[in-house]
Design an enzyme around this catalytic site. Structure first.
Site, PDB file in Angstrom:
ATOM      1  N   ARG A  92       6.556   2.338   4.680  1.00 18.38           N
ATOM      2  CA  ARG A  92       6.510   2.192   3.428  1.00 18.38           C
ATOM      3  C   ARG A  92       6.669   3.348   2.647  1.00 18.38           C
ATOM      4  NH1 ARG A  92       4.588  -0.074  -1.598  1.00 18.38           N
ATOM      5  NH2 ARG A  92       3.357   1.746  -2.355  1.00 18.38           N
ATOM      6  N   CYS A 116       3.180  -1.084   7.020  1.00 22.77           N
ATOM      7  CA  CYS A 116       1.809  -1.739   7.919  1.00 22.77           C
ATOM      8  C   CYS A 116       1.552  -2.976   6.978  1.00 22.77           C
ATOM      9  CB  CYS A 116       0.830  -0.904   8.445  1.00 22.77           C
ATOM     10  SG  CYS A 116       0.400   0.230   7.180  1.00 22.77           S
ATOM     11  N   ARG A 121       2.646  -4.621  -0.630  1.00 30.06           N
ATOM     12  CA  ARG A 121       2.735  -3.346  -0.983  1.00 30.06           C
ATOM     13  C   ARG A 121       3.715  -3.052  -2.175  1.00 30.06           C
ATOM     14  NH1 ARG A 121       0.917  -0.238   3.226  1.00 30.06           N
ATOM     15  NH2 ARG A 121       0.946   1.421   1.832  1.00 30.06           N
ATOM     16  N   PRO A 122       3.533  -3.565  -3.379  1.00 33.46           N
ATOM     17  CA  PRO A 122       4.267  -3.527  -4.652  1.00 33.46           C
ATOM     18  C   PRO A 122       4.591  -1.976  -4.946  1.00 33.46           C
ATOM     19  CG  PRO A 122       2.133  -4.029  -5.373  1.00 33.46           C
ATOM     20  CD  PRO A 122       2.044  -3.992  -3.777  1.00 33.46           C
ATOM     21  N   ILE A 123       5.557  -1.915  -5.818  1.00 34.70           N
ATOM     22  CA  ILE A 123       6.013  -0.653  -6.285  1.00 34.70           C
ATOM     23  C   ILE A 123       6.315  -0.928  -7.774  1.00 34.70           C
ATOM     24  CG2 ILE A 123       6.973   0.285  -4.058  1.00 34.70           C
ATOM     25  CD1 ILE A 123       9.706  -0.422  -5.180  1.00 34.70           C
ATOM     26  N   ASP A 124       5.327  -1.605  -8.251  1.00 33.89           N
ATOM     27  CA  ASP A 124       5.598  -1.883  -9.644  1.00 33.89           C
ATOM     28  C   ASP A 124       5.324  -0.543 -10.616  1.00 33.89           C
ATOM     29  OD1 ASP A 124       3.023  -2.311  -8.616  1.00 33.89           O
ATOM     30  OD2 ASP A 124       2.356  -3.379 -10.698  1.00 33.89           O
ATOM     31  N   ILE A 328      -9.408  -0.747  -2.249  1.00 33.51           N
ATOM     32  CA  ILE A 328      -7.816  -0.337  -2.535  1.00 33.51           C
ATOM     33  C   ILE A 328      -6.619  -1.183  -1.873  1.00 33.51           C
ATOM     34  CG2 ILE A 328      -6.250   1.844  -1.963  1.00 33.51           C
ATOM     35  CD1 ILE A 328      -8.749   2.529  -4.064  1.00 33.51           C
TER      36      ILE A 328
END
Ligand code: EPZ
Length: 417
Positions: A92, A116, A121-124, A328
């Protein structure tokens, strides 16, 4: 599939040197793309994630030499701006190359990040910040193309959430941009300051690294530098939790205790004695831990989400009930089903885990689901009497150099088959 075979049931005792921080060396390898000349990194850990990051450098046309814990990158403008899909999927954190490739070449192409199973697991936050710096983003065929043909322009950026990776990407993208970027509500993890220290040593103009407001004034170019990676606070927390779980007493060298205060506090509440000086920490555990009424993971300097599975595993044999709230990552508890095979009594309700401490756990066969969850299973196997087998240890090798060797140094009986 590789496995650990562990005969548990005895306290860990001894001394260990902690390695350089995985979550620091990864952004530093990315930052090397911004420089011209040699970037020398000392105290780099031997990890599959670091190997993957170096493979990305190679795919961009940058050469490097790895000698023990030293990595020398021959920095220059990349030959291309695409991170190959198979490397993106490997981890990631490859998203962290986005800021440096875009900042250096004015274009970057990535596919959706792998990594993982900690949930979507956004990346906005990354994307919206890079757009504010002037990047145009288009998506096609599963690829994200970022383009700033006239270069990026500094601006004020307010992060809704102090994302570590997004903060790092903004710093990387702004270092060579026109004008000044101010990041408000920036992540304060120690690895951020390690990155800004590295860039400043190469000629970048940055202030506020490690605080919630970071100001980056773009410069025309960055030159050669040499830097020593900070100690891995999560690796340290892992061995501390293993000592706590097994009623042991260990001393860790080459650590920065001031980065571990929230972990120290939790272990003290569990009945451990913690003695620390400039760069060592000693943990002396009671024969049986006390439950910790409530622990909540928070962004730094709060209790780190990465140490959550480690503490949950250690508290599974504590006296009493501990309540753990993960704020988190959505799927941080994905390892708990495997941990329950050891006889741990843990119920989860969304982001809350209730750990009913049992007198003893038994040995078991299990499989790692993710990096820190895997370390939690090792801690359980070290505690449980008898022989346990842990599979899928490739997850563990992503973030722990020589774990079996280190644990043997602390008196554990562990082998890799
Ligand atoms: C870094 O991940 C670390 N990885 C993680 O360590 C660590 O757990 C995490 O920071 C928190 O401390 C590296 O440094 C390589 P975030 P990162 O962006 O940057 C959400 C380990 O075990 N989010 O602060 O991915 C995200 O889904 C790894 O060594 C968005 O919603 O963490 C998560 O719920 C695991 N949108 C939360 O924020 C975004 O654009 C924290 O993510 C970015 C993040």
């Amino acid at each position: 599939m590789q496995n650990f075979i562990i005969r548990g049931g005895r306290p860990l005792k001894g001394t260990l040197d902690i390695h350089g921080a995985k979550n620091s060396v990864l952004p530093l390898v990315s930052a090397a793309i911004l420089l011209n000349g040699k970037s020398v990194l000392h105290n780099c850990p031997e990890l599959s994630d670091v190997t993957a990051a170096l493979e990305i450098l190679k795919s961009l046309g940058l050469e490097y030499i790895k000698q023990g814990s030293d990595i020398t990158v021959f920095s220059k403008k990349p030959d291309n701006c695409l991170i190959p899909d198979e490397l993106m999927r490997k981890m990631r954190s490859s998203v962290m190359f986005l800021g440096s490739i875009l900042g250096r070449t004015g274009k970057a192409v990535i596919s959706t990040p792998g990594g993982c199973m900690l949930g979507p697991r956004p990346i906005d936050i990354h994307i919206s910040a890079l757009k504010k710096l002037g990047a145009k983003v288009t998506e096609n065929h599963g690829l994200l193309e970022f383009e700033a043909e006239n270069g990026l322009v500094g601006t004020d950026i307010f992060l809704d959430f102090p994302s570590v990776g997004a903060t790092e990407n903004i710093i990387l993208a702004s270092a060579l941009a026109k004008g000044t970027t101010t990041i408000h509500n920036a992540a304060r993890e120690p690895e951020i300051k390690d990155l800004t220290d590295f860039l400043i040593s190469a000629g970048a103009r940055i202030s506020g690294g490690g605080t919630d407001t970071i100001v980056i004034t773009g410069v025309d170019s960055l030159g050669s530098t040499e830097h020593t990676v900070i100690p891995d606070r999560i690796e340290a927390a892992t061995y501390m939790a293993a000592a706590a779980a097994t009623g042991g007493s260990i001393t860790l060298n080459r650590v920065n205790p001031s980065c571990l205060t929230s972990v120290n506090e939790a272990l003290k509440k569990a009945g451990c004695e913690i003695i620390s000086d400039d760069n060592t920490i000693t943990v002396i555990a009671p024969p049986r831990l006390k439950a910790v009424k409530s622990v909540e993971t928070r962004v730094y300097p709060g209790f780190p989400t990465d140490a959550g599975p480690l503490l949950i595993s250690a508290l599974s044999t504590a006296c009493g009930t501990s309540v753990f709230n993960e704020t988190i990552f959505e799927n941080r508890f994905v390892f708990i089903d495997e941990l329950s095979r050891f006889g741990a009594k843990i119920n989860t309700y969304g982001t809350v885990a209730v750990i009913d401490g049992v007198e003893n756990i038994w040995s078991a066969e299990c499989n790692c689901t993710d990096l820190r969850g895997g370390a939690a299973l090792v801690i359980a196997a070290l505690k449980a009497d008898g022989i346990s087998k842990i599979g899928n240890i490739c997850h563990i090798k992503r973030g722990y150099e020589d774990m079996p060797e280190n644990l043997r140094r602390l008196g554990a009986e562990i082998k890799e088959v």
